[in-house]
Design a protein around this motif. Structure first.
Motif, mmCIF file in Angstrom:
data_model
loop_
_atom_site.group_PDB
_atom_site.id
_atom_site.type_symbol
_atom_site.label_atom_id
_atom_site.label_comp_id
_atom_site.label_asym_id
_atom_site.label_seq_id
_atom_site.Cartn_x
_atom_site.Cartn_y
_atom_site.Cartn_z
ATOM 1 N N GLY A 25 0.802 -1.218 0.000
ATOM 2 C CA GLY A 25 0.000 0.000 0.000
ATOM 3 C C GLY A 25 0.830 1.261 0.000
ATOM 4 N N ASN A 26 0.154 2.379 0.279
ATOM 5 C CA ASN A 26 0.842 3.666 0.334
ATOM 6 C C ASN A 26 1.612 3.805 1.630
ATOM 7 N N GLN A 27 2.709 4.521 1.569
ATOM 8 C CA GLN A 27 3.535 4.732 2.757
ATOM 9 C C GLN A 27 2.796 5.646 3.720
ATOM 10 N N GLN A 28 2.813 5.307 4.987
ATOM 11 C CA GLN A 28 2.196 6.151 5.991
ATOM 12 C C GLN A 28 3.071 7.369 6.207
ATOM 13 N N GLN A 29 2.435 8.467 6.561
ATOM 14 C CA GLN A 29 3.172 9.710 6.753
ATOM 15 C C GLN A 29 3.939 9.720 8.068
ATOM 16 N N SER A 30 3.384 9.105 9.111
ATOM 17 C CA SER A 30 4.057 9.155 10.406
ATOM 18 C C SER A 30 4.880 7.902 10.640
ATOM 19 N N GLN A 31 5.921 8.070 11.407
ATOM 20 C CA GLN A 31 6.796 6.946 11.764
ATOM 21 C C GLN A 31 6.059 6.052 12.758
ATOM 22 N N PRO A 32 5.964 4.735 12.507
ATOM 23 C CA PRO A 32 5.319 3.852 13.472
ATOM 24 C C PRO A 32 6.076 3.865 14.800
ATOM 25 N N GLN A 33 5.345 3.701 15.864
ATOM 26 C CA GLN A 33 5.941 3.644 17.193
ATOM 27 C C GLN A 33 6.440 2.236 17.471
ATOM 28 N N SER A 34 7.310 2.104 18.444
ATOM 29 C CA SER A 34 7.819 0.796 18.847
ATOM 30 C C SER A 34 6.645 -0.113 19.186
ATOM 31 N N GLY A 35 6.662 -1.320 18.648
ATOM 32 C CA GLY A 35 5.598 -2.273 18.906
ATOM 33 C C GLY A 35 4.461 -2.183 17.911
ATOM 34 N N ASP A 36 4.479 -1.201 17.019
ATOM 35 C CA ASP A 36 3.433 -1.056 16.014
ATOM 36 C C ASP A 36 3.587 -2.188 15.006
ATOM 37 N N THR A 37 2.523 -2.928 14.769
ATOM 38 C CA THR A 37 2.618 -4.081 13.867
ATOM 39 C C THR A 37 1.987 -3.819 12.512
ATOM 40 N N ARG A 38 1.531 -2.590 12.251
ATOM 41 C CA ARG A 38 0.977 -2.284 10.928
ATOM 42 C C ARG A 38 2.099 -2.292 9.902
ATOM 43 N N PHE A 39 1.816 -2.801 8.717
ATOM 44 C CA PHE A 39 2.845 -2.817 7.690
ATOM 45 C C PHE A 39 2.908 -1.476 6.996
ATOM 46 N N VAL A 40 4.123 -1.072 6.698
ATOM 47 C CA VAL A 40 4.385 0.191 6.036
ATOM 48 C C VAL A 40 5.048 -0.131 4.714
ATOM 49 N N ALA A 41 4.504 0.380 3.652
ATOM 50 C CA ALA A 41 5.105 0.146 2.349
ATOM 51 C C ALA A 41 5.459 1.480 1.726
ATOM 52 N N GLY A 42 6.366 1.456 0.806
ATOM 53 C CA GLY A 42 6.766 2.681 0.135
ATOM 54 C C GLY A 42 6.689 2.497 -1.362
ATOM 55 N N ASP A 43 7.267 3.447 -2.054
ATOM 56 C CA ASP A 43 7.219 3.439 -3.512
ATOM 57 C C ASP A 43 8.469 2.822 -4.131
ATOM 58 N N GLY A 44 9.418 2.362 -3.312
ATOM 59 C CA GLY A 44 10.617 1.710 -3.823
ATOM 60 C C GLY A 44 11.717 2.659 -4.252
ATOM 61 N N LYS A 45 11.478 3.970 -4.159
ATOM 62 C CA LYS A 45 12.511 4.931 -4.543
ATOM 63 C C LYS A 45 13.667 4.864 -3.551
ATOM 64 N N VAL A 46 14.869 4.948 -4.085
ATOM 65 C CA VAL A 46 16.061 4.875 -3.252
ATOM 66 C C VAL A 46 16.463 6.281 -2.843
ATOM 67 N N GLN A 47 16.572 6.496 -1.540
ATOM 68 C CA GLN A 47 17.004 7.774 -0.984
ATOM 69 C C GLN A 47 18.454 7.618 -0.545
ATOM 70 N N VAL A 48 19.361 8.348 -1.189
ATOM 71 C CA VAL A 48 20.778 8.310 -0.818
ATOM 72 C C VAL A 48 21.031 9.464 0.153
ATOM 73 N N PHE A 49 21.659 9.149 1.283
ATOM 74 C CA PHE A 49 21.933 10.145 2.316
ATOM 75 C C PHE A 49 23.291 10.805 2.069
ATOM 76 N N ASP A 50 23.375 12.113 2.359
ATOM 77 C CA ASP A 50 24.651 12.821 2.251
ATOM 78 C C ASP A 50 25.669 12.161 3.176
ATOM 79 N N ALA A 51 26.900 12.028 2.709
ATOM 80 C CA ALA A 51 27.934 11.351 3.488
ATOM 81 C C ALA A 51 28.128 11.984 4.864
ATOM 82 N N ALA A 52 28.061 13.302 4.940
ATOM 83 C CA ALA A 52 28.297 13.984 6.216
ATOM 84 C C ALA A 52 27.214 13.691 7.257
ATOM 85 N N GLY A 53 26.013 13.353 6.812
ATOM 86 C CA GLY A 53 24.913 13.131 7.745
ATOM 87 C C GLY A 53 24.569 11.674 7.999
ATOM 88 N N ARG A 54 25.377 10.773 7.508
ATOM 89 C CA ARG A 54 25.072 9.345 7.667
ATOM 90 C C ARG A 54 25.302 8.867 9.097
#
Length: 194
Positions: A25-54
């Protein structure tokens, strides 16, 4: 059949379809909390993080589907893929991952699957059928995935991470990855070493 029986069948079918589509399904906007068992799906796009912020990836070690011990080493680019045999998008992306793993092996890139929330026999059957060319840790309880909390929602499946040669999380994709996007991200991360 009575109207009540048809109504129960329709409700059961809708519930089954919802459960099966949970990882597509569609990705949820909010980050699930610890223990949340709902599945979160995304669009498969790869997000590359800046080296300085990894951020540093957690230590990963576990027993593979074939009983060996596998862990992440240093100085190597890893692609981690979180999957389950019952998840249709996971099954669909299997050949993509297999091909890219073979294509990038000569660059020193290592793939590692993490199978979770699955039955071991089902996971092994899928692995034998696909023959991905790389191992998968059997993590039925999802402990490996939970160690990435904050980067990967604990109920996101499939999810793929690229760990750079310094052991930092360099990129992520939530949902089934797209061939060219994943290959380009791997190339970018491996080219940083040169």
């Amino acid at each position: 059949m009575s109207a009540k029986s048809l109504s129960l069948i329709a409700a059961s079918t809708a519930l089954a379809v919802t459960a099966l589509a949970g990882c597509a399904g569609n990705q949820q906007q909010s980050q699930p909390q610890s223990g949340d068992t709902r599945f979160v799906a995304g669009d498969g796009k790869v997000q590359v993080f800046d080296a300085a912020g990894r951020v540093k990836a957690p230590a990963i070690e576990g027993t593979t589907l074939d009983g060996a011990t596998q862990k992440l080493g240093s100085g190597t680019v890893y692609v981690l893929n979180f999957w389950a045999s019952w998840c249709a998008p996971c099954r669909a992306e299997g050949p993509v991952l297999k091909d890219i793993a073979a294509k990038t092996k000569d660059k020193g890139v290592q793939f590692l699957g993490v199978n979770f929330k699955d039955q071991k026999a089902s996971a092994q059957a899928f692995d034998r059928s696909l023959q991905p060319g790389y191992p998968s840790i059997f993590d039925q309880a999802g402990r490996v995935l939970l160690s990435f909390q904050g980067t990967v929602p604990p109920a996101a499946i499939p999810s793929t991470l690229i760990i750079d040669g310094q052991g930092r999380i360099a990129a992520r994709a939530l949902g089934a990855v797209k061939y060219n996007d994943l290959l380009a991200a791997i190339d970018k991360v491996t080219d940083e070493r040169g």
